[in-house]
Write an enzyme that holds these catalytic residues in place. Structure first.
Site, short mmCIF file in Angstrom:
data_model
loop_
_atom_site.label_atom_id
_atom_site.label_comp_id
_atom_site.label_asym_id
_atom_site.label_seq_id
_atom_site.Cartn_x
_atom_site.Cartn_y
_atom_site.Cartn_z
N HIS A 118 17.49 63.35 84.18
CA HIS A 118 17.95 64.68 84.58
C HIS A 118 18.87 64.65 85.80
O HIS A 118 19.48 65.66 86.15
CB HIS A 118 16.76 65.64 84.80
CG HIS A 118 15.98 65.42 86.05
ND1 HIS A 118 14.75 64.80 86.06
CD2 HIS A 118 16.24 65.74 87.33
CE1 HIS A 118 14.27 64.77 87.29
NE2 HIS A 118 15.16 65.33 88.08
N ASP A 158 12.27 60.53 80.81
CA ASP A 158 13.13 60.95 81.92
C ASP A 158 13.64 59.75 82.73
O ASP A 158 13.52 59.70 83.95
CB ASP A 158 12.39 61.92 82.84
CG ASP A 158 13.35 62.71 83.73
OD1 ASP A 158 14.57 62.58 83.57
OD2 ASP A 158 12.86 63.44 84.62
N SER A 237 14.46 62.88 93.26
CA SER A 237 14.43 62.49 91.85
C SER A 237 15.22 61.22 91.62
O SER A 237 16.37 61.10 92.03
CB SER A 237 15.03 63.60 90.98
OG SER A 237 14.06 64.52 90.61
N GLY A 293 3.61 62.28 63.92
CA GLY A 293 3.79 63.63 63.42
C GLY A 293 2.52 64.44 63.33
O GLY A 293 2.35 65.28 62.43
#
Length: 405
Positions: A118, A158, A237, A293
Site C-alpha cells: 500500500h 501487503d 508503513s 474456496g
C-alpha cells in the site's frame, strides 16, 4: 495527499502511512473466504499461471548482533543506514500529482528494498485495477535520494518490493530473522519515518503473535500478524521491526486506533511471509496462493461438548464456494445457525481436522496451512468429521482469486 473515507466503526484499522487514513472495520478471520468489510478488486501483475516459490532465498548480507541483551541504541547505530524513506508520486501532472510517504529497508546489495504494497501502489483505495506509483524515490539516512522502480507487489500479505540501482548509493542490507520463533514479551525496535520524521526509532515488546487482521489491500485476512506496543504511526508503513539481535522479524503495516494515531496496538507482517512473497516477486514478478474456496469457524471444546461433536477442536465448514476445490472434494457446509455462549455458531457442517497431514485446530489453521505451506496445483488429503464419522477426501488446490465472492 491521498485520503480515504472514514468508516463509522468505533474501532478502526489505520494504515501507518502519511497521506492516507485507511479506516476499516476490524473483522474476524472466518476461515478461508472470510467476511469482507470492503470491496477491492485486485489484479496481480504478470500472467495468470501459478508461481512456485523458489527454494533459494537471497543470501544473507549482514550478521545478527552478538549477545542477548536489548540495546536500542546499538540496533539503531547498526541498522538505520539500511532503512529508507519512500516517496511515491501518483499522477504525471506536476500540478495535480499526489505524494504518499512510507518506509522500507534494504535486503540485498543488488538494490532490493522491502516495504508494504500500500506504500507503492493504490491497493485498497479503489475498486479498480491496482497500479503502481508513477514515480518512486528512496531517501537514505544521509538524506541523499535515488529513483526506484517497482519489482512487484503482494496485496494479500501487503508486501511490496522495489529496486534501486546499486551504483547509485551505498547499500547496507539488514539481516532477516525468523518470525516463526518470535515470542510474546520479547523486546523489539521499529525504525521508520512517522509523520515524515525520517529514521525515527521506537521500542516496545511483542504483544501477541499469530493475530488475524483484515488486509488493507485485499479481501482476505492475514492470520499471522505480529502485534506490538512499539509506537507505529503514519509513515512507519513498510519499515522494519527488529528483534534484540537486529534481525527483521516483521514489516510494520497497521495500527488499530480510535483516533488515527498510535495507541499501543500495532501490527507487522511476519518476515517469513514477506520473504516468501519477495522470493516469488524476484523470480516471476508476481505471487500466487493456494485456494480451497471454503469458509470456516472455530470449534471449541465447550461448544463441541454441548452439541455432541466427537472432536473438541477443528474448523467447522460454514460455506463452500460453487466449483471450488472444496466443492470438488465433497465438503459440506452447515446451515443451522444458533447462538451459543453469546456468539453465533453454524452447526451441521463438516469439521476439518487435518489438511495435507497437518493438524487443524481452528479456522485460522486452515488459512495458515493452505497459504503458507501449500501451492496451487498440489493435490493433498483432507480429513474431516461428518455426523461423528471420520472421512478422508482429496483436494486439488487452485490459485486464490482476487475476489473470493
Amino acid at each position: 495527499m491521498r485520503e480515504r473515507p472514514a468508516s463509522l466503526a468505533i474501532v478502526a484499522v489505520v494504515a501507518a502511512v502519511i497521506g492516507g487514513f485507511f479506516v476499516l472495520v476490524v473483522g474476524k478471520a472466518a476461515g478461508w473466504l472470510g467476511e469482507t468489510k470492503k470491496t477491492v478488486v485486485v489484479q496481480a501483475p504478470g500472467p495468470a499461471e501459478a508461481v512456485a516459490t523458489p527454494k533459494t532465498p537471497l543470501s544473507p548480507s549482514a550478521k545478527p548482533l552478538a549477545g542477548n541483551g536489548f540495546d536500542p541504541s546499538r540496533i539503531y547505530a547498526t541498522r538505520a543506514t539500511g532503512v529508507v524513506t519512500i516517496y511515491a508520486i501518483y499522477g504525471s501532472d506536476s500540478l495535480s500529482a499526489q505524494e504518499a510517504q512510507g518506509s522500507g529497508f534494504v535486503v540485498s546489495r543488488k538494490g532490493y528494498i522491502l516495504t508494504n504494497s500500500h506504500v507503492i501502489t493504490n491497493a485498497g483505495e479503489s475498486g479498480g485495477k491496482i497500479s503502481a506509483a508513477d514515480k518512486l524515490f528512496v531517501q537514505f539516512q544521509d538524506h541523499d535520494r535515488v529513483q526506484a522502480k517497482v519489482v512487484g507487489w503482494d496485496i494479500y500479505d501487503d508486501v511490496g518490493l522495489i529496486k534501486v540501482d546499486p551504483a547509485g548509493h551505498r547499500l547496507d542490507p539488514v539481516p532477516l530473522g525468523d518470525s516463526a520463533t518470535v515470542k510474546v514479551g520479547q523486546p523489539v525496535a521499529a525504525i521508520g519515518s512517522p509523520f515524515g520524521n525520517v529514521n525515527s526509532l521506537s521500542v516496545g515488546v511483542v504483544s501477541a503473535t499469530e493475530r488475524s487482521i483484515d488486509s488493507l489491500t485485499s479481501q482476505y485476512s492475514l492470520v499471522d500478524a505480529i502485534q506490538t506496543d512499539a509506537p507505529i504511526n503514519h509513515g512507519n508503513s513498510g519499515g522494519p521491526l527488529f528483534d534484540a539481535r537486529g534481525r527483521v522479524i516483521g514489516i510494520n503495516a497497521q495500527i488499530r486506533s480510535d483516533s488515527g494515531t498510535a495507541e499501543g496496538v500495532g501490527f507487522a507482517v511476519p518476515i517469513d511471509s514477506a520473504r516468501r512473497s519477495m522470493t516469488q516477486l524476484i523470480a516471476a514478478g508476481r505471487v500466487s496462493y493456494a485456494y480451497v474456496g471454503i469458509e470456516t469457524e472455530d470449534l471449541i471444546p465447550t461448544v463441541a461438548k454441548r452439541l455432541g461433536y466427537s472432536v473438541s477442536h477443528g474448523a467447522v465448514v460454514t460455506k463452500v464456494g460453487t466449483g471450488t476445490p472444496g466443492a470438488e472434494a465433497g465438503l459440506q457446509a452447515g446451515t443451522e445457525k444458533q447462538e451459543i455462549l453469546g456468539t453465533a455458531f453454524t452447526r451441521g457442517g463438516d469439521v476439518i481436522v487435518a489438511i495435507a497431514g497437518r493438524e487443524v485446530g481452528s479456522a485460522e489453521d486452515v488459512v495458515r496451512i493452505v497459504t503458507e505451506q501449500l501451492s496451487p496445483g498440489q493435490t493433498v488429503p483432507i480429513t474431516f468429521i461428518r455426523s461423528g464419522q471420520r472421512h478422508r477426501a482429496t483436494l486439488k488446490l487452485a490459485e486464490r482469486p482476487a475476489n473470493p465472492g
